[in-house]
Design a protein around this motif. Structure first.
Motif, short mmCIF file in Angstrom:
data_model
loop_
_atom_site.label_atom_id
_atom_site.label_comp_id
_atom_site.label_asym_id
_atom_site.label_seq_id
_atom_site.Cartn_x
_atom_site.Cartn_y
_atom_site.Cartn_z
N ALA A 178 -10.65 3.82 28.75
CA ALA A 178 -11.03 3.85 30.16
C ALA A 178 -12.54 3.77 30.37
O ALA A 178 -13.01 3.71 31.51
CB ALA A 178 -10.50 5.12 30.82
N GLY A 179 -13.30 3.79 29.29
CA GLY A 179 -14.76 3.72 29.41
C GLY A 179 -15.40 5.04 29.77
O GLY A 179 -16.52 5.06 30.28
N LEU A 180 -14.72 6.15 29.46
CA LEU A 180 -15.23 7.47 29.82
C LEU A 180 -15.69 8.26 28.60
O LEU A 180 -15.96 9.46 28.72
CB LEU A 180 -14.16 8.27 30.57
CG LEU A 180 -13.81 7.73 31.97
CD1 LEU A 180 -12.61 8.48 32.53
CD2 LEU A 180 -15.00 7.86 32.90
N LYS A 181 -15.76 7.61 27.46
CA LYS A 181 -16.24 8.29 26.26
C LYS A 181 -17.72 8.60 26.45
O LYS A 181 -18.56 7.70 26.57
CB LYS A 181 -16.06 7.39 25.04
CG LYS A 181 -16.03 8.14 23.71
CD LYS A 181 -14.68 8.81 23.51
CE LYS A 181 -14.54 9.34 22.07
NZ LYS A 181 -13.26 10.04 21.88
N GLY A 182 -18.07 9.88 26.52
CA GLY A 182 -19.44 10.25 26.87
C GLY A 182 -20.21 10.83 25.71
O GLY A 182 -19.78 10.81 24.55
N ASP A 183 -21.36 11.37 26.04
CA ASP A 183 -22.24 11.99 25.07
C ASP A 183 -21.59 13.26 24.55
O ASP A 183 -21.31 14.19 25.33
CB ASP A 183 -23.58 12.31 25.74
CG ASP A 183 -24.61 12.90 24.78
OD1 ASP A 183 -24.22 13.28 23.65
OD2 ASP A 183 -25.78 12.99 25.15
N LEU A 247 -21.12 9.87 38.40
CA LEU A 247 -20.06 9.30 39.21
C LEU A 247 -19.55 8.05 38.52
O LEU A 247 -20.34 7.17 38.15
CB LEU A 247 -20.58 8.95 40.60
CG LEU A 247 -19.57 8.29 41.56
CD1 LEU A 247 -18.44 9.26 41.91
CD2 LEU A 247 -20.27 7.82 42.84
N TYR A 248 -18.23 7.98 38.34
CA TYR A 248 -17.60 6.84 37.68
C TYR A 248 -16.69 6.12 38.67
O TYR A 248 -15.79 6.73 39.26
CB TYR A 248 -16.78 7.30 36.47
CG TYR A 248 -17.59 8.05 35.43
CD1 TYR A 248 -18.28 7.36 34.44
CD2 TYR A 248 -17.67 9.44 35.46
CE1 TYR A 248 -19.02 8.05 33.49
CE2 TYR A 248 -18.41 10.14 34.52
CZ TYR A 248 -19.09 9.43 33.54
OH TYR A 248 -19.83 10.11 32.60
N ARG A 249 -16.91 4.83 38.87
CA ARG A 249 -16.08 4.02 39.77
C ARG A 249 -14.86 3.51 39.04
O ARG A 249 -14.96 2.95 37.93
CB ARG A 249 -16.89 2.85 40.32
CG ARG A 249 -16.13 2.02 41.38
CD ARG A 249 -16.91 0.78 41.76
NE ARG A 249 -17.03 -0.14 40.62
CZ ARG A 249 -18.15 -0.77 40.28
NH1 ARG A 249 -19.25 -0.57 40.98
NH2 ARG A 249 -18.17 -1.58 39.25
N ASN A 250 -13.71 3.67 39.66
CA ASN A 250 -12.45 3.14 39.12
C ASN A 250 -12.41 1.64 39.39
O ASN A 250 -12.48 1.20 40.54
CB ASN A 250 -11.27 3.86 39.79
CG ASN A 250 -9.94 3.54 39.16
OD1 ASN A 250 -9.71 2.47 38.61
ND2 ASN A 250 -9.01 4.49 39.26
N ASN A 251 -12.28 0.84 38.32
CA ASN A 251 -12.28 -0.62 38.46
C ASN A 251 -10.92 -1.18 38.84
O ASN A 251 -10.78 -2.39 39.06
CB ASN A 251 -12.74 -1.26 37.15
CG ASN A 251 -14.14 -0.83 36.77
OD1 ASN A 251 -15.03 -0.73 37.62
ND2 ASN A 251 -14.36 -0.55 35.49
N GLY A 252 -9.91 -0.31 38.94
CA GLY A 252 -8.59 -0.75 39.35
C GLY A 252 -7.75 -1.35 38.24
O GLY A 252 -6.62 -1.79 38.48
N ASP A 253 -8.29 -1.36 37.01
CA ASP A 253 -7.56 -1.92 35.88
C ASP A 253 -7.42 -0.91 34.75
O ASP A 253 -7.20 -1.29 33.59
CB ASP A 253 -8.28 -3.17 35.38
CG ASP A 253 -9.72 -2.91 34.93
OD1 ASP A 253 -10.16 -1.73 35.00
OD2 ASP A 253 -10.40 -3.86 34.51
N GLY A 254 -7.57 0.36 35.07
CA GLY A 254 -7.49 1.41 34.07
C GLY A 254 -8.81 1.79 33.44
O GLY A 254 -8.87 2.66 32.58
#
Length: 585
Positions: A178-183, A247-254
């Motif tokens: 989902a692109g949420l892998k953070g520090d 803030l993370y925007r949902n791209n609508g594709d997961g």
């Protein structure tokens, strides 16, 4: 021209002074408690019974080494959630957990309990794929991919986790995809799902507490931020570098994209962020974000309707108390205590200070009415989870608070500051004031625990609100509400279509008799916790209500003369769903 205290404080918003009392790392005003009013003598019909053990909630919440804490990480604790993960109409339970720096940590895991619909729960953590060790902080619940099943976002000291609900009783860790892998060095604190751009997809706001590194954190007593009332304690948050918020925007594709900078979030640094709530505070149809901050001014991000926010906590009266002082903001309750149709804010704080009630004028201008509401009567405890909730169904939303010390063992020298504390219940008298109840709600409220998160929901579907509480290094508490009397109620569950499926961000107005009450669908509140998404309204003697729904999409719908004592499921654009009030047996 008359200058209000709020406007005066706003004029001083550049360079707000930092309060340092007794050389300590946490803000406290050292105020005396407000005298209690004479008892109203009104009957109280709600009795709470702790049924956690017989319900099967027997595993302890591991968090630090009992009796001592060298680091602030060991004492902040975590949250919990009431949510229906399998869509059977019955609330299940998620209880988060921390870890320990020493000793056995085999039982240190978050736990998912499935509701057996008979007053008991089954631990399905491993089967569901949710077993995980580490220092968990908060949970947000929401259907980020609009597939009809509620997903989970859990923050950690370390890497946060997004769990996708697979719809078959299991969850998958999709954080990286989902692109949420953070520090891995960030300390994730509060979070909330929010559709900030109203595109029908849930975005995500995450607060961060402090920048914490074992190699560079001093030990208790090292400096003024590691002392409290002359005694050595764990250091912070003052003296430690603050976190920053995202803030993370949902791209609508997961997947999600970090839009913190372009949205105007990353510019608000220098705060120790904790619980995050999202709701439409100025009633313009767009969700705003409120962040309770520890020992720094709390933050209110107002939605500009163009993908950006402006931070106006001081100007709008919710960053500081009425004296212009910072407080140790921890938990947040959102509700309409005075029946004017506007969402008010209750925020919990440190010992030797009052919790604070902010009254909303409907345009997101707030006034501190703590003393006017007679809520300054309790200053003994460090307070955490809370809610503005109607616990006796009389139509007047009450306030509930849990407490516990961050300095275990200090009561040996300062017995007036206990490690384990009772729960607090402030009964709404219906005239803008509250009275603190002690024995009226049963002996369980006087039981002593070091508590953190709590969540409110009707786990047994009997028409009243029950309470789930996280206790550090003990099993959780499950307070079943055994409500007597004949007061009526109604629950409202929203299903979005154009809006996000969870309808997070919706505002619901219920008119009953001469009263008007507002509530909001939120993915996080209390302290690091998530409440039953079915909005519960006590109605007193009223048997019918009018319901207005303002959907996250901006659409509005009205429903007149709806009968009380039922769950009403409303689907956006389709109206009330026939027969949906019947939970599956």
């Amino acid at each position: 021209m008359k200058i209000s205290r709020r406007l005066f404080l706003a004029s001083l918003s550049v360079g707000i002074p930092t309060l340092v009392a007794n050389g300590q790392g946490t803000a406290s005003r050292n105020v005396k408690a407000q005298p209690r009013m004479k008892s109203s003598g009104k009957p109280w019909d709600a009795t709470f019974v702790d049924v956690a053990r017989q319900a099967g909630l027997t595993a302890s919440v591991i968090c630090g080494d009992p009796g001592q804490a060298d680091y602030i990480l060991e004492v902040i604790g975590c949250g919990c959630a009431f949510f229906d993960y399998d869509n059977d109409g019955w609330l299940d339970i998620l209880v988060l957990s921390g870890s320990r720096l020493h000793g056995d940590t085999r039982d240190a895991t978050n736990r998912l309990y499935k509701n057996n619909r008979d007053g008991t729960f089954t631990d399905v953590t491993e089967r569901a794929g949710l077993k995980r060790s580490g220092w968990a902080s908060s949970v947000s619940v929401g259907d980020y991919n609009n597939d009809g099943f509620e997903d989970l976002f859990i923050t950690y000291f370390g890497e946060n986790v997004l769990y996708r609900n697979n719809g078959d009783g299991t969850f998958s860790d999709v954080t990286q995809a989902a692109g949420l892998k953070g520090d891995p060095k960030r300390w994730g604190a509060g979070s909330s799902f929010i559709d900030y751009n109203r595109d029908g997809h849930l975005d995500l706001f995450v607060s961060n507490y402090v920048q914490f590194d074992f190699e560079h954190i001093p030990k208790p007593g090292f400096n003024v931020n590691c002392n409290w009332k002359g005694l050595p304690v764990n250091c912070g948050p003052r003296g430690l570098p603050p976190g920053y918020h995202s803030l993370y925007r949902n791209n609508g594709d997961g997947t999600f994209t970090d839009v913190s900078q372009q949205a105007g979030i990353s510019g608000s640094r220098g705060s120790y962020g904790m619980t995050v709530v999202s709701a439409d505070f100025d009633e313009d149809g767009w969700p705003d974000i409120y962040v309770a901050c520890d020992s720094t001014p709390s933050l209110l991000f107002m939605n500009n309707h163009d993908g950006t926010f402006r931070e106006e906590g001081v100007a709008r009266g919710v960053a500081l108390n009425e004296d212009g002082m910072e407080q140790a903001g921890m938990g947040i309750g959102i509700g309409d205590y005075n029946f004017d149709g506007h969402l008010d804010i209750f925020k919990t704080h440190f010992a030797d200070d009052t919790n604070v009630l902010y009254r909303n004028d409907g345009k997101a201008n707030f006034d501190d009415v703590t003393n006017a509401a007679h809520l300054g009567t309790e200053t003994h405890y460090i307070c955490w989870g809370t809610g503005i909730v109607d616990l006796d169904n009389d139509g007047n939303p009450d306030i509930f608070v849990v407490a516990g010390s961050t300095y275990p063992g200090i009561e040996r020298k300062l017995p007036q500051y206990p490690d384990k504390c009772p729960r607090m219940l402030f009964r709404n008298l219906g005239n803008g004031t509250f009275e603190e109840l002690t024995t009226e709600a049963g002996p369980e409220l006087a039981a002593l625990h070091s508590s953190r998160g709590c969540a409110f929901g009707d786990f047994d579907n009997d028409g009243d609100l029950d309470i789930l509480i996280v206790n550090l290094n003990e099993p959780p508490t499950l307070l079943r509400n055994d409500l007597a009397g004949a007061h009526h109620w109604i629950k409202v569950k929203l299903v979005g279509t154009t809006s996000n499926r969870s309808a997070i961000g919706a505002r619901v107005l219920v008119r009953y008799g001469k009263k008007l009450q507002a509530q909001a669908v939120m993915s996080q509140a209390s302290f690091y916790s998530s409440n039953d998404p079915r909005l519960h309204f006590g109605l007193g003697d009223e048997r019918v209500v009018d319901i207005d729904v303002v959907w996250p999409s901006g659409k509005s719908e009205k429903f007149a003369r709806v009968s009380a004592d039922q769950l009403v499921v409303i689907k956006e654009g389709s109206g009330i769903v026939p027969g949906a009030h019947l939970a599956k047996k």
